[in-house]
Design a protein around this motif. Structure first.
Motif, mmCIF file in Angstrom:
data_model
loop_
_atom_site.group_PDB
_atom_site.id
_atom_site.type_symbol
_atom_site.label_atom_id
_atom_site.label_comp_id
_atom_site.label_asym_id
_atom_site.label_seq_id
_atom_site.Cartn_x
_atom_site.Cartn_y
_atom_site.Cartn_z
ATOM 1 N N VAL A 164 -5.933 -5.646 57.582
ATOM 2 C CA VAL A 164 -6.283 -6.049 56.210
ATOM 3 C C VAL A 164 -7.685 -5.515 55.896
ATOM 4 O O VAL A 164 -8.680 -6.114 56.290
ATOM 5 C CB VAL A 164 -6.240 -7.578 56.048
ATOM 6 N N PRO A 165 -7.795 -4.392 55.208
ATOM 7 C CA PRO A 165 -9.122 -3.847 54.892
ATOM 8 C C PRO A 165 -9.858 -4.719 53.894
ATOM 9 O O PRO A 165 -9.253 -5.480 53.135
ATOM 10 C CB PRO A 165 -8.802 -2.482 54.292
ATOM 11 N N ALA A 166 -11.172 -4.632 53.904
ATOM 12 C CA ALA A 166 -11.977 -5.366 52.930
ATOM 13 C C ALA A 166 -11.612 -4.909 51.515
ATOM 14 O O ALA A 166 -11.235 -3.758 51.300
ATOM 15 C CB ALA A 166 -13.459 -5.141 53.197
ATOM 16 N N ARG A 167 -11.748 -5.825 50.569
ATOM 17 C CA ARG A 167 -11.397 -5.508 49.187
ATOM 18 C C ARG A 167 -12.282 -4.380 48.660
ATOM 19 O O ARG A 167 -13.476 -4.320 48.943
ATOM 20 C CB ARG A 167 -11.529 -6.757 48.313
ATOM 21 N N GLN A 168 -11.686 -3.498 47.879
ATOM 22 C CA GLN A 168 -12.378 -2.298 47.406
ATOM 23 C C GLN A 168 -12.202 -2.149 45.901
ATOM 24 O O GLN A 168 -11.126 -2.383 45.362
ATOM 25 C CB GLN A 168 -11.780 -1.067 48.119
ATOM 26 N N SER A 169 -13.271 -1.764 45.228
ATOM 27 C CA SER A 169 -13.191 -1.475 43.799
ATOM 28 C C SER A 169 -12.761 -0.030 43.601
ATOM 29 O O SER A 169 -13.208 0.864 44.311
ATOM 30 C CB SER A 169 -14.547 -1.695 43.133
ATOM 31 N N ALA A 170 -11.893 0.189 42.620
ATOM 32 C CA ALA A 170 -11.412 1.543 42.351
ATOM 33 C C ALA A 170 -12.228 2.259 41.295
ATOM 34 O O ALA A 170 -12.047 3.453 41.069
ATOM 35 C CB ALA A 170 -9.949 1.497 41.924
ATOM 36 N N GLY A 171 -13.125 1.553 40.612
ATOM 37 C CA GLY A 171 -13.836 2.186 39.507
ATOM 38 C C GLY A 171 -12.917 2.394 38.320
ATOM 39 O O GLY A 171 -11.884 1.732 38.189
ATOM 40 N N THR A 172 -13.253 3.343 37.473
ATOM 41 C CA THR A 172 -12.531 3.557 36.223
ATOM 42 C C THR A 172 -11.656 4.795 36.299
ATOM 43 O O THR A 172 -12.069 5.827 36.828
ATOM 44 C CB THR A 172 -13.529 3.723 35.053
ATOM 45 N N TRP A 173 -10.475 4.690 35.751
ATOM 46 C CA TRP A 173 -9.567 5.840 35.670
ATOM 47 C C TRP A 173 -10.020 6.735 34.513
ATOM 48 O O TRP A 173 -10.366 6.241 33.445
ATOM 49 C CB TRP A 173 -8.146 5.351 35.434
ATOM 50 N N PRO A 174 -10.034 8.056 34.680
ATOM 51 C CA PRO A 174 -10.488 8.941 33.611
ATOM 52 C C PRO A 174 -9.673 8.770 32.325
ATOM 53 O O PRO A 174 -8.457 8.558 32.367
ATOM 54 C CB PRO A 174 -10.276 10.341 34.197
ATOM 55 N N SER A 175 -10.345 8.882 31.188
ATOM 56 C CA SER A 175 -9.684 8.698 29.899
ATOM 57 C C SER A 175 -9.467 10.016 29.152
ATOM 58 O O SER A 175 -8.799 10.035 28.111
ATOM 59 C CB SER A 175 -10.512 7.751 29.020
ATOM 60 N N ARG A 176 -10.023 11.103 29.659
ATOM 61 C CA ARG A 176 -9.883 12.379 28.960
ATOM 62 C C ARG A 176 -8.492 12.980 29.171
ATOM 63 O O ARG A 176 -7.841 12.714 30.194
ATOM 64 C CB ARG A 176 -10.949 13.366 29.457
ATOM 65 N N THR A 177 -8.047 13.779 28.213
ATOM 66 C CA THR A 177 -6.786 14.507 28.335
ATOM 67 C C THR A 177 -7.089 15.986 28.552
ATOM 68 O O THR A 177 -8.116 16.496 28.111
ATOM 69 C CB THR A 177 -5.915 14.327 27.081
ATOM 70 N N HIS A 178 -6.184 16.655 29.252
ATOM 71 C CA HIS A 178 -6.357 18.078 29.541
ATOM 72 C C HIS A 178 -5.024 18.794 29.358
ATOM 73 O O HIS A 178 -3.949 18.176 29.436
ATOM 74 C CB HIS A 178 -6.842 18.283 30.977
ATOM 75 N N ALA A 179 -5.097 20.086 29.137
ATOM 76 C CA ALA A 179 -3.877 20.883 29.004
ATOM 77 C C ALA A 179 -3.109 20.913 30.324
ATOM 78 O O ALA A 179 -1.873 20.883 30.339
ATOM 79 C CB ALA A 179 -4.219 22.307 28.561
ATOM 80 N N ARG A 180 -3.840 20.959 31.439
ATOM 81 C CA ARG A 180 -3.198 20.932 32.758
ATOM 82 C C ARG A 180 -2.951 19.480 33.158
ATOM 83 O O ARG A 180 -3.861 18.654 33.101
ATOM 84 C CB ARG A 180 -4.069 21.615 33.813
ATOM 85 N N ARG A 181 -1.718 19.189 33.576
ATOM 86 C CA ARG A 181 -1.359 17.832 33.981
ATOM 87 C C ARG A 181 -0.602 17.892 35.302
ATOM 88 O O ARG A 181 0.250 18.760 35.499
ATOM 89 C CB ARG A 181 -0.487 17.148 32.923
ATOM 90 N N MET A 182 -0.917 16.960 36.175
ATOM 91 C CA MET A 182 -0.215 16.860 37.448
ATOM 92 C C MET A 182 0.179 15.409 37.686
ATOM 93 O O MET A 182 -0.576 14.485 37.370
ATOM 94 C CB MET A 182 -1.088 17.351 38.607
ATOM 95 N N LEU A 183 1.354 15.242 38.253
ATOM 96 C CA LEU A 183 1.815 13.915 38.648
ATOM 97 C C LEU A 183 1.159 13.512 39.959
ATOM 98 O O LEU A 183 0.919 14.353 40.832
ATOM 99 C CB LEU A 183 3.335 13.916 38.817
ATOM 100 N N LEU A 184 0.856 12.235 40.091
ATOM 101 C CA LEU A 184 0.312 11.696 41.340
ATOM 102 C C LEU A 184 1.200 10.550 41.795
ATOM 103 O O LEU A 184 1.501 9.635 41.014
ATOM 104 C CB LEU A 184 -1.114 11.179 41.127
ATOM 105 N N LEU A 185 1.653 10.610 43.049
ATOM 106 C CA LEU A 185 2.399 9.487 43.610
ATOM 107 C C LEU A 185 1.422 8.377 43.946
ATOM 108 O O LEU A 185 0.524 8.556 44.771
ATOM 109 C CB LEU A 185 3.144 9.925 44.877
ATOM 110 N N ALA A 186 1.598 7.217 43.304
ATOM 111 C CA ALA A 186 0.699 6.092 43.565
ATOM 112 C C ALA A 186 0.859 5.589 44.997
ATOM 113 O O ALA A 186 -0.108 5.217 45.655
ATOM 114 C CB ALA A 186 0.967 4.959 42.576
#
Length: 424
Positions: free
Chosen positions: A150-172
């Motif tokens: 059980v790792p210590a709790r971690q903050s993820a920060g903020t997800w980027p809000s900008r859009t770009h012409a290049r897009r990639m899928l990420l497996l969560a």
């Protein structure tokens, strides 16, 4: 290797694939020299060559025993033997077939079945995240063995809000968002700084590896189909150019969808397309280097960082040296272990839970070599390796993408102020 399969397997898909693999083996034994379990136990049957003989005997009609299953269970599926093999024996595919057959013929004890069911259902369940949060809230009260998971709790920060012409899928992923949420967020921020928008298809959860390697191969294949269904609209329409995987264990699995679903008429073509579109995060680094060199703060040349390349990266995906070379080009003082950098750390998915008597010595052996470098941090590319190694050391163990995220200059990342900082 000569084979004479029993009528039970001779005309089956498993039999034909296994026979083709077996006939490539020339008994040379080079594989035993790089097999972690053989090095620990010194038993021929706990090395690839011995396990190949056991599987061959079963396919030729010999009844497997609990001992047969034990030797197959002890295999880490690190696939180091595939890197070593001069004949190109696809041992990983063969052991998958052997385990599936032996699992049906040799029933497990109720306790073993219960543990394996808990792992395959619990780790891939939507309830894993709240359960992990609960465990983290009482982490200090947990016994040491459980606290290590059980790792210590971690903050993820903020997800980027900008859009770009290049897009990639990420497996969560299934466990990574709950155990180390900053890895996905850091990936998105670094790609954002390089002009790539990261998109997560919520219906794509577990890649299928957990269930598949716990011998619920049908359940694992169902999860693979679900991931394909989630990704397909964006891939087929050209709205996403690739699927990026920041956990090498997931990466090697997604890259094998085409093979694993090749006999499924409804999914074979889609699976092959998905596998072709899959990219380990490290594979993107060469094309990102020019943008990254302008986007990150110059790192300290005196802060030594140790890198552990996961087996699923260097042996499963056959990707070696790329991450190390790119990070060094960016100015990081990155070093691999002076000895045995090719060997498994003992994590291997659920292996560290099911085979702790072997996983812990492998972890300690790996850490012994890494800590010779006196690093400020140990970096890797897979959540399983990161968690397992961290359980044996006070040195921070992290994903290398988090290091790049922390080095981003404020001018290139609008999310910089919200991002977590520091090596600890």
């Amino acid at each position: 290797m000569q084979t004479q399969l029993s009528p039970e397997f001779a005309d089956t898909a498993d039999g034909r694939e296994a026979e083709a693999i077996l006939r490539k083996c020339v008994h040379c034994g080079f594989c035993t020299a790089t097999c972690p379990t053989y090095q620990l136990l010194g038993d021929e049957l706990d090395g690839p060559r011995g396990r190949i003989y056991l599987i061959k005997q079963v396919l030729e009609g010999q009844q497997p025993t609990e001992k047969t299953r034990t030797h197959l269970d002890r295999c880490l599926t690190c696939r180091n033997c595939e890197t070593t093999c001069p004949s190109g024996v696809q041992y990983g595919h063969l052991v998958d077939i052997g385990r599936r057959i032996v699992e049906k013929k040799v029933p497990r004890s109720p306790g073993q079945r219960a543990l394996r069911w808990t792992l395959k259902q619990g780790l891939t369940s939507p309830l894993f995240a709240p359960a992990m949060k609960l465990g983290q809230s009482v982490r200090g009260l947990l016994p040491p063995a459980l606290q290590a998971k059980v790792p210590a709790r971690q903050s993820a920060g903020t997800w980027p809000s900008r859009t770009h012409a290049r897009r990639m899928l990420l497996l969560a992923g299934c466990v990574q968002p709950a155990m180390a949420p900053n890895i996905n967020a850091a990936t998105a921020r670094v790609l954002d700084a390089c002009g790539i928008q990261t998109v997560i298809a919520e219906a794509a959860r577990c890649c299928g590896a957990v269930k598949f390697h716990l011998n619920d191969q049908a359940g694992g294949l169902d999860q693979m189909r679900a991931a394909i269904d989630a990704w397909w609209p964006l891939l087929d329409s050209g709205q996403a150019e690739a699927i990026v995987l920041n956990a090498s264990g997931c990466g090697v699995t997604v890259k094998e969808y085409g093979h694993l679903l090749r006999d499924d008429p409804a999914y074979a073509a889609k699976a092959a397309r998905v596998s072709a579109a899959a990219r380990d995060l490290g594979e993107l680094l060469p094309e990102l280097l020019p943008r990254l060199q302008a986007a990150i703060d110059k790192p300290s040349a005196h802060q030594v960082l140790a890198y552990h390349p996961p087996c699923t990266l260097q042996h499963g995906q056959q990707l070696r040296g790329g991450v190390e070379q790119a990070l060094r080009t960016l100015g990081f003082a990155l070093q691999t272990a002076p000895e045995e950098s090719h060997l498994c750390c003992g994590s291997a998915g659920t292996y560290s839970v099911l085979q702790p008597q072997l996983a812990q010595p492998l972890r300690d052996r790996k850490l012994h070599h890494l800590q010779k470098l006196q690093p400020a941090a140990i970096l890797s590319s897979n959540i399983g390796c990161i968690t397992h190694l961290q359980s044996g050391t006070e040195v921070p163990v992290r994903h290398w993408i988090e290091l790049l995220d922390e080095a981003l200059l404020p001018a290139v990342s609008s999310e910089k102020a919200a991002s977590p900082r520091g090596l600890a």
